[in-house]
Design a protein around this motif. Structure first.
Motif, PDB file in Angstrom:
ATOM      1  N   LYS A  69       0.835  -1.219   0.000  1.00  0.00           N
ATOM      2  CA  LYS A  69       0.000   0.000   0.000  1.00  0.00           C
ATOM      3  C   LYS A  69       0.864   1.261   0.000  1.00  0.00           C
ATOM      4  O   LYS A  69       0.723   2.119  -0.855  1.00  0.00           O
ATOM      5  N   LEU A  70       1.765   1.382   0.982  1.00  0.00           N
ATOM      6  CA  LEU A  70       2.584   2.603   1.037  1.00  0.00           C
ATOM      7  C   LEU A  70       3.689   2.611  -0.019  1.00  0.00           C
ATOM      8  O   LEU A  70       4.238   3.651  -0.333  1.00  0.00           O
ATOM      9  N   GLY A  71       4.050   1.438  -0.531  1.00  0.00           N
ATOM     10  CA  GLY A  71       5.098   1.386  -1.567  1.00  0.00           C
ATOM     11  C   GLY A  71       6.510   1.413  -1.006  1.00  0.00           C
ATOM     12  O   GLY A  71       7.455   1.768  -1.713  1.00  0.00           O
ATOM     13  N   LYS A 125       5.842  14.264  -2.442  1.00  0.00           N
ATOM     14  CA  LYS A 125       5.988  15.388  -3.370  1.00  0.00           C
ATOM     15  C   LYS A 125       4.631  15.987  -3.721  1.00  0.00           C
ATOM     16  O   LYS A 125       4.506  17.181  -3.894  1.00  0.00           O
ATOM     17  N   ASP A 126       3.619  15.133  -3.865  1.00  0.00           N
ATOM     18  CA  ASP A 126       2.287  15.623  -4.214  1.00  0.00           C
ATOM     19  C   ASP A 126       1.268  14.969  -3.292  1.00  0.00           C
ATOM     20  O   ASP A 126       0.898  13.814  -3.476  1.00  0.00           O
ATOM     21  N   ILE A 127       0.848  15.716  -2.295  1.00  0.00           N
ATOM     22  CA  ILE A 127       0.005  15.115  -1.252  1.00  0.00           C
ATOM     23  C   ILE A 127      -1.384  14.730  -1.757  1.00  0.00           C
ATOM     24  O   ILE A 127      -1.949  13.729  -1.337  1.00  0.00           O
ATOM     25  N   TYR A 128      -1.925  15.493  -2.719  1.00  0.00           N
ATOM     26  CA  TYR A 128      -3.276  15.165  -3.197  1.00  0.00           C
ATOM     27  C   TYR A 128      -3.265  13.844  -3.963  1.00  0.00           C
ATOM     28  O   TYR A 128      -4.158  13.011  -3.801  1.00  0.00           O
ATOM     29  N   ALA A 129      -2.241  13.656  -4.777  1.00  0.00           N
ATOM     30  CA  ALA A 129      -2.144  12.402  -5.531  1.00  0.00           C
ATOM     31  C   ALA A 129      -1.891  11.241  -4.576  1.00  0.00           C
ATOM     32  O   ALA A 129      -2.474  10.158  -4.721  1.00  0.00           O
ATOM     33  N   THR A 130      -1.019  11.458  -3.588  1.00  0.00           N
ATOM     34  CA  THR A 130      -0.710  10.394  -2.630  1.00  0.00           C
ATOM     35  C   THR A 130      -1.959  10.025  -1.832  1.00  0.00           C
ATOM     36  O   THR A 130      -2.259   8.849  -1.616  1.00  0.00           O
ATOM     37  N   TYR A 131      -2.679  11.052  -1.425  1.00  0.00           N
ATOM     38  CA  TYR A 131      -3.923  10.830  -0.669  1.00  0.00           C
ATOM     39  C   TYR A 131      -4.925  10.025  -1.498  1.00  0.00           C
ATOM     40  O   TYR A 131      -5.482   9.029  -1.023  1.00  0.00           O
ATOM     41  N   GLU A 132      -5.131  10.420  -2.731  1.00  0.00           N
ATOM     42  CA  GLU A 132      -6.095   9.710  -3.581  1.00  0.00           C
ATOM     43  C   GLU A 132      -5.670   8.260  -3.805  1.00  0.00           C
ATOM     44  O   GLU A 132      -6.496   7.352  -3.793  1.00  0.00           O
ATOM     45  N   GLU A 133      -4.381   8.059  -3.990  1.00  0.00           N
ATOM     46  CA  GLU A 133      -3.903   6.694  -4.232  1.00  0.00           C
ATOM     47  C   GLU A 133      -4.064   5.824  -2.985  1.00  0.00           C
ATOM     48  O   GLU A 133      -4.567   4.698  -3.068  1.00  0.00           O
ATOM     49  N   LEU A 134      -3.642   6.339  -1.844  1.00  0.00           N
ATOM     50  CA  LEU A 134      -3.719   5.527  -0.625  1.00  0.00           C
ATOM     51  C   LEU A 134      -5.180   5.256  -0.247  1.00  0.00           C
ATOM     52  O   LEU A 134      -5.518   4.166   0.210  1.00  0.00           O
ATOM     53  N   LYS A 135      -6.020   6.256  -0.455  1.00  0.00           N
ATOM     54  CA  LYS A 135      -7.441   6.071  -0.160  1.00  0.00           C
ATOM     55  C   LYS A 135      -8.030   4.981  -1.065  1.00  0.00           C
ATOM     56  O   LYS A 135      -8.777   4.125  -0.619  1.00  0.00           O
ATOM     57  N   ALA A 136      -7.626   5.007  -2.345  1.00  0.00           N
ATOM     58  CA  ALA A 136      -8.114   3.988  -3.287  1.00  0.00           C
ATOM     59  C   ALA A 136      -7.649   2.595  -2.866  1.00  0.00           C
ATOM     60  O   ALA A 136      -8.281   1.589  -3.171  1.00  0.00           O
ATOM     61  N   GLY A 161      -7.448   1.672   0.181  1.00  0.00           N
ATOM     62  CA  GLY A 161      -8.111   1.318   1.435  1.00  0.00           C
ATOM     63  C   GLY A 161      -7.450   1.837   2.696  1.00  0.00           C
ATOM     64  O   GLY A 161      -7.788   1.408   3.808  1.00  0.00           O
ATOM     65  N   VAL A 162      -6.498   2.763   2.566  1.00  0.00           N
ATOM     66  CA  VAL A 162      -5.849   3.320   3.762  1.00  0.00           C
ATOM     67  C   VAL A 162      -6.827   4.294   4.439  1.00  0.00           C
ATOM     68  O   VAL A 162      -7.496   5.085   3.774  1.00  0.00           O
ATOM     69  N   GLU A 163      -6.877   4.188   5.779  1.00  0.00           N
ATOM     70  CA  GLU A 163      -7.834   5.000   6.533  1.00  0.00           C
ATOM     71  C   GLU A 163      -7.239   6.352   6.914  1.00  0.00           C
ATOM     72  O   GLU A 163      -6.201   6.405   7.587  1.00  0.00           O
ATOM     73  N   PHE A 164      -7.880   7.410   6.483  1.00  0.00           N
ATOM     74  CA  PHE A 164      -7.418   8.762   6.816  1.00  0.00           C
ATOM     75  C   PHE A 164      -8.340   9.371   7.867  1.00  0.00           C
ATOM     76  O   PHE A 164      -9.555   9.292   7.746  1.00  0.00           O
ATOM     77  N   SER A 165      -7.730   9.997   8.890  1.00  0.00           N
ATOM     78  CA  SER A 165      -8.566  10.712   9.853  1.00  0.00           C
ATOM     79  C   SER A 165      -8.628  12.195   9.504  1.00  0.00           C
ATOM     80  O   SER A 165      -9.434  12.929  10.037  1.00  0.00           O
ATOM     81  N   ASP A 192      -1.961   3.141  10.111  1.00  0.00           N
ATOM     82  CA  ASP A 192      -1.524   1.880   9.484  1.00  0.00           C
ATOM     83  C   ASP A 192      -2.520   0.778   9.865  1.00  0.00           C
ATOM     84  O   ASP A 192      -3.520   1.036  10.540  1.00  0.00           O
ATOM     85  N   ASP A 193      -2.254  -0.438   9.424  1.00  0.00           N
ATOM     86  CA  ASP A 193      -3.206  -1.526   9.643  1.00  0.00           C
ATOM     87  C   ASP A 193      -3.304  -1.930  11.109  1.00  0.00           C
ATOM     88  O   ASP A 193      -4.235  -2.623  11.499  1.00  0.00           O
ATOM     89  N   SER A 194      -2.309  -1.511  11.940  1.00  0.00           N
ATOM     90  CA  SER A 194      -2.350  -1.861  13.359  1.00  0.00           C
ATOM     91  C   SER A 194      -3.097  -0.814  14.179  1.00  0.00           C
ATOM     92  O   SER A 194      -3.696  -1.129  15.202  1.00  0.00           O
ATOM     93  N   GLY A 195      -3.020   0.448  13.736  1.00  0.00           N
ATOM     94  CA  GLY A 195      -3.640   1.536  14.497  1.00  0.00           C
ATOM     95  C   GLY A 195      -2.668   2.681  14.757  1.00  0.00           C
ATOM     96  O   GLY A 195      -3.050   3.707  15.310  1.00  0.00           O
TER      97      GLY A 195
END
Lengths: 137, 145
Positions: free
Chosen positions: A25-27, A91-102, A104-108, A124-127
């Motif tokens: 997920k994070l690469g 480098k590009d937070i909007y692209a990173t956000y969209e990718e991680l969200k796609a 399944g990464v949980e954003f608060s 992360d997957d643990s909390g």
């Protein structure tokens, strides 16, 4: 004199699932994945642009730092999102956000312009939670 | 105005380019036509390439090549032979695969495979060399001390 930080540990609930999160997920890149026998595994990953900073994905298990009781307490604390482990930069937070969200990464917190730059928060997957930042300018 | 649009500008553009990047991530082994990828993103080819490069620092074509070589590195590390790896990551000719691999990593696929196999056997035979001493000691992994 101390010259640099080489290893930092993140306590995780399950190493297989943490591997999937940090690598797929994070690469992040796997630095060392060494089976130690008896179910023990030394697993370190690096952010793509920092091949010499090893993040050790440490399972919370009895032994070493934990008794049975403290391991249980620690697992609860991690699961509840008690620990913030640091700030990742991109480098590009909007692209990173969209990718991680796609993936399944949980954003608060979605990316938001703050006086110090643009920031988002994810777990992360643990909390364990992290800040994701893009510097101003 | 939808909530998303207030959050940040050009959100739909970002989503399209990110989806195209994810498409490359999961279809790198196929015969990807980047014209189709830009079509998927509902952008003209020129606009798509420009936006992709702005976000990721490289063109979709350069990115696809890098993903293929990175996946090849993983396969070679796990012991898949060079000729098989070449086809599994979407190359049709071994010479173009080897040439690109060397250009991006500095060594040939077979050299890379040898290095990785050697490293793996070292980790298997002497794992403690790869672990900070303090951890190994506390874990009781030192058996001869």
């Amino acid at each position: 004199m101390i010259s640099k930080l080489s290893h930092v540990s993140i306590y995780v609930l399950n190493q297989d699932s943490a591997y999937d999160f940090y690598v797929n997920k994070l690469g992040f890149k796997v630095h060392t994945d060494a089976p130690m026998g008896e179910g023990m595994r030394w697993l370190t990953v690096c952010p793509p642009d920092q091949p010499d900073l090893e993040i050790t994905l440490m399972p919370i298990t009895e032994g070493m730092m934990f008794t049975k009781e403290t391991a249980e307490q620690m697992r609860k604390l991690v699961k509840n999102g008690t620990f913030g482990f640091g700030v990742f930069e991109c480098k590009d937070i909007y692209a990173t956000y969209e990718e991680l969200k796609a993936k399944g990464v949980e954003f608060s917190k979605p990316p938001k312009q703050e006086f110090y730059g643009i920031e988002a928060l994810f777990k992360d997957d643990s909390g364990n939670w992290f800040s994701l930042g893009q510097k101003a300018g | 105005m939808p909530e998303d649009l207030k959050t940040y500008p050009r959100i739909y553009l970002y989503r399209r380019v990110v989806q195209a990047k994810l498409f490359i991530d999961s279809h790198y082994a196929a015969d990807i036509d980047l014209n189709n990828v830009s079509g998927e993103a509902h952008l003209s080819k020129f606009h798509f390439i420009r936006q992709f490069k702005k976000i990721y620092g490289e063109t979709p074509h350069q990115y696809l090549k890098r993903v293929r070589i990175e996946k090849a590195q993983l396969l070679l590390t796990s012991g898949i032979p060079v000729s098989e790896t070449c086809y599994l990551v979407g190359f049709e000719s071994l010479s173009s695969f080897s040439g690109l691999f060397k250009r991006l990593t500095g060594i040939t696929p077979s050299e890379y495979m040898r290095q990785q196999q050697k490293l793996k056997s070292q980790i298997r035979s002497q794992p403690l060399q790869f672990i900070p001493g303090c951890f190994a000691k506390k874990k009781g992994w030192y058996t001869d001390h």
